[in-house]
Scaffold this motif. Structure first.
Motif, PDB file in Angstrom:
ATOM      1  N   VAL A 257       0.814  -1.445   0.176  1.00  0.00           N
ATOM      2  CA  VAL A 257       0.012   0.077  -0.117  1.00  0.00           C
ATOM      3  C   VAL A 257       0.825   1.250  -0.039  1.00  0.00           C
ATOM      4  CG1 VAL A 257      -1.449   1.381   1.214  1.00  0.00           C
ATOM      5  CG2 VAL A 257      -2.132  -0.992   1.127  1.00  0.00           C
ATOM      6  N   PHE A 258       1.804   1.278   0.909  1.00  0.00           N
ATOM      7  CA  PHE A 258       2.904   2.437   0.806  1.00  0.00           C
ATOM      8  C   PHE A 258       3.432   2.663  -0.533  1.00  0.00           C
ATOM      9  CE2 PHE A 258       2.524   2.296   5.613  1.00  0.00           C
ATOM     10  CZ  PHE A 258       2.708   3.783   5.899  1.00  0.00           C
ATOM     11  N   CYS A 259       3.928   1.621  -1.211  1.00  0.00           N
ATOM     12  CA  CYS A 259       4.465   1.683  -2.415  1.00  0.00           C
ATOM     13  C   CYS A 259       3.516   2.191  -3.320  1.00  0.00           C
ATOM     14  CB  CYS A 259       4.963   0.346  -2.835  1.00  0.00           C
ATOM     15  SG  CYS A 259       5.574   0.198  -4.622  1.00  0.00           S
ATOM     16  N   LEU A 260       2.023   1.764  -3.526  1.00  0.00           N
ATOM     17  CA  LEU A 260       1.365   2.234  -4.591  1.00  0.00           C
ATOM     18  C   LEU A 260       0.855   3.389  -4.112  1.00  0.00           C
ATOM     19  CD1 LEU A 260      -0.308  -1.201  -4.991  1.00  0.00           C
ATOM     20  CD2 LEU A 260       0.821   0.171  -6.683  1.00  0.00           C
ATOM     21  N   ARG A 261       0.583   3.962  -2.921  1.00  0.00           N
ATOM     22  CA  ARG A 261       0.427   5.342  -2.750  1.00  0.00           C
ATOM     23  C   ARG A 261       1.382   6.296  -3.241  1.00  0.00           C
ATOM     24  NH1 ARG A 261      -2.639   6.171   3.217  1.00  0.00           N
ATOM     25  NH2 ARG A 261      -4.604   4.847   2.792  1.00  0.00           N
ATOM     26  N   CYS A 262       2.654   5.833  -3.062  1.00  0.00           N
ATOM     27  CA  CYS A 262       3.794   6.765  -3.612  1.00  0.00           C
ATOM     28  C   CYS A 262       3.800   6.903  -5.000  1.00  0.00           C
ATOM     29  CB  CYS A 262       5.015   6.172  -3.015  1.00  0.00           C
ATOM     30  SG  CYS A 262       6.363   7.393  -3.367  1.00  0.00           S
ATOM     31  N   TRP A 263       3.706   5.742  -5.484  1.00  0.00           N
ATOM     32  CA  TRP A 263       3.497   5.642  -6.970  1.00  0.00           C
ATOM     33  C   TRP A 263       2.571   6.287  -7.625  1.00  0.00           C
ATOM     34  CZ3 TRP A 263      -0.575   3.200  -9.877  1.00  0.00           C
ATOM     35  CH2 TRP A 263      -0.392   2.918 -11.143  1.00  0.00           C
ATOM     36  N   ALA A 264       1.266   6.484  -6.979  1.00  0.00           N
ATOM     37  CA  ALA A 264       0.129   7.108  -7.255  1.00  0.00           C
ATOM     38  C   ALA A 264       0.213   8.558  -7.247  1.00  0.00           C
ATOM     39  CB  ALA A 264      -1.050   6.799  -6.667  1.00  0.00           C
ATOM     40  N   ARG A 265       0.775   9.095  -6.129  1.00  0.00           N
ATOM     41  CA  ARG A 265       0.924  10.435  -5.907  1.00  0.00           C
ATOM     42  C   ARG A 265       2.121  11.219  -6.959  1.00  0.00           C
ATOM     43  NH1 ARG A 265      -0.200  13.816  -1.763  1.00  0.00           N
ATOM     44  NH2 ARG A 265      -1.940  12.603  -1.824  1.00  0.00           N
TER      45      ARG A 265
END
Length: 594
Positions: free
Chosen positions: A360-368
């Motif tokens: 989740v942390f990875c994909l939130r960072c990727w999305a932002r």
């Protein structure tokens, strides 16, 4: 090394661009045609690492405290804590010696926000009373001081000899590192799995930051208690669900259940409180009235609370303000119990498997980084929607990584039963009652499969539902439909438009292709060369998609001219036919102006 870094970065960017321009479309078209998710082979070392990860996961889950237990412990810690504004160059040793005269100090840390601040947690709550007795109300000319003794104090070290010739205070960090620095750090890791865990370690809320968030809620409760002595102000959302990023907003709600008796058994005696709440037209109207009063009080008397806005006509009425001493942007609502259950649900999912939070942390960072999410309200994905998408994907693995919400509901005990506004919000809170899943896929594989899953997902027809863990037909025409876990009639992603959904799908496809090509080139000889997750966070990924979009737009005018030419020919023939009919007397009536 420093002089060769720009050339290395340029070489890496060229390498990524070359990957984009060759084979990308062919690769993903084959995925769409066969509808088969690719699988990579893992070495025996990776298999051994899986077994070790699974063992660690089980031990961690069994030791995880329930959501309510952890929240109560943190709230009790906050009640024994004070926030002190300190002078610059203060000596930590002298400061602690001075404050400890009022009681035993259990914990203390410093941070910087418009100056140096110290959070001091005493072992006993009575120590705060002793500290308050030693405080004074400042006399400010032309202003009348309100005699409200808050737990936000200011220390003047003029005559106390607390300063040091050299700063001796180590301040805890309050924000994350920049994306460029993050990419450099991730590029030095040895595997994509390590990159994901390193990102989570860098971005997640620290223990000190969480304590500060609960303390801010406790300080605001002291203000609200003037009207509701038994109220509690609780943090919810990213501050408590385990997925919070350093610097995220502080969402909290004024919990009046203890005041209203909602959770208390009715007792006899014949007595009832008069005018506990005057009759309102609706619960929403009562919430607006409460927040109006509390918002005004925070604005006028809340120490360090600035820029107070009362946004009462929103779907969920709130008071928004900045708390300068902590540096937090705050949103205060009232009796937002569904949001609290959602926070607890995500906390449970994050505690079941160590891979969940890292993903989740990875994909939130990727999305932002690529503009799929934003701090500004609009058509973007929210972090909550993206997290639900991750949970749904993990439920769809074979074997599943996470259980469905219905499965968690079936494990609920008597204390877990909860109904809010007619909706069943029950699910198990005791981690030991949830059976371990047998999925042992690596984070690298899960990240790769996430991009393939949503690069292929039939968004035009299907809805995402983590309660059932299966795709369902969309009940409405919104481009993206994600069912609210506890309010099934609501779509939590209703704000997302078709353009943003298209960008999400395209980015998933591009990211899946890059990882399949060896993590954008794989680990290079130079440790600073972006690869794996670091390559996915580079601006070149979203820039490539923008260029593709511009090329499509550049081709549109030509096609539009051809279409316009054909339409004009059709209209000319039609006009000629009408004119001929009129001349031959076939029209039957004269033309009417529109």
């Amino acid at each position: 090394m420093r002089s060769t870094l720009p050339n290395t970065t340029m070489a890496a960017s060229i390498q990524v661009c070359r990957l984009y321009t060759s084979g990308r479309g062919r690769f993903f078209r084959s995925l769409l045609k066969n509808n088969v998710c690719f699988r990579r082979k893992f070495a025996s070392k990776t298999v051994a690492a899986k077994v070790q990860t699974t063992t660690t996961k089980k031990e961690t889950k069994d030791e995880t405290k329930s959501f309510s237990t952890l929240q109560e412990e943190r709230r009790e810690q906050a009640e024994r804590s004070v926030l002190i504004s300190c002078p610059p160059n203060i000596s930590e040793m002298r400061f602690l010696k001075h404050v400890s005269r009022h009681g035993n100090i259990k914990n203390c840390f410093f941070y910087e926000s418009f100056g140096i601040y110290a959070v001091v947690e005493f072992s006993e709550k009575d120590s705060i009373a002793s500290l308050r007795e030693a405080t004074s109300i400042p006399s400010i000319q032309h202003e009348t001081a309100v005699p409200f003794k808050t737990r936000l104090l200011s220390l003047k070290a003029n005559n106390l000899n607390l300063s040091s010739s050299q700063p001796s205070v180590q301040c805890q960090k309050q924000t994350t590192i920049g994306v460029k620095e993050l990419i450099l750090k991730l590029s030095q890791e040895d595997s994509i799995d390590q990159q994901l865990y390193s990102l989570m370690e860098e971005y997640q809320l620290t223990e000190e930051n969480i304590c500060l968030r609960f303390l801010v809620c406790s300080l605001l409760k002291d203000i609200a208690a003037a009207y509701f002595p038994e109220c509690i102000i609780r943090p919810f959302g990213s501050s408590v669900n385990g997925f919070g990023k350093l610097g995220c907003d502080l969402d909290m709600f004024l919990d009046l259940d203890a005041v209203s008796g909602r959770n208390l058994k009715q007792v006899g005696g014949g007595l009832s409180l008069e005018y506990q709440m005057k009759k309102m037209t609706s619960e929403r109207a009562a919430t607006q009235s409460i927040l109006t009063v509390i918002g005004e009080c925070v604005d006028q008397f809340g120490p360090g609370c600035v820029g107070v806005q009362k946004i009462l006509n929103a779907r969920c009425p709130l008071v928004r303000f900045a708390h300068q001493p902590s540096g937090f942007q705050c949103d205060l609502t009232a009796n937002n119990r569904v949001a609290m259950k959602s926070s607890e649900l995500l906390y449970v999912y994050g505690g079941l498997d160590g891979r969940v939070r890292a993903l989740v942390f990875c994909l939130r960072c990727w999305a932002r980084v690529h503009g799929l999410t934003s701090t500004i309200p609009g058509a973007w994905l929210t972090n909550f929607s993206l997290t639900v998408m991750v949970v749904f994907f993990l439920q769809r693995r074979s074997p599943a990584v996470l259980p469905t919400l219905d499965q968690l509901r079936d494990l609920a005990g008597p204390k877990d039963k909860s109904t809010i506004e007619g909706n069943d919000c029950s699910f198990v809170s005791d981690f030991s009652r949830i059976q371990d899943q047998t999925n042992t896929e690596t984070l690298e594989h899960l990240l790769q499969e996430f991009f393939v899953f949503y690069g292929n997902f039939a968004f035009s027809q299907m809805s995402i539902n983590i309660r059932k863990g299966v795709e369902q037909n969309k009940p409405e025409s919104s481009p993206l439909h994600i069912q609210n876990p506890f309010e099934p009639a609501l779509n939590v992603s209703k704000n997302v438009n078709a353009t943003q959904l298209e960008r999400l799908v395209t980015l998933c496809q591009e990211s899946a292709w890059l990882l399949q090509q060896g993590g954008a080139g794989g680990r290079g000889l130079v440790r600073d060369t972006p690869w794996g997750l670091a390559a996915l966070l580079q601006p070149s990924l979203s820039q490539s998609i923008k260029m593709k979009g511009r090329k499509r737009k550049a081709r549109e005018p030509a096609s539009e001219r051809i279409k316009g030419l054909l339409d004009s020919l059709k209209s000319s023939k039609a006009a000629a036919g009408v004119a001929g009919d009129a001349a031959n007397g076939r029209n039957g009536s004269s033309a009417k102006p529109h």
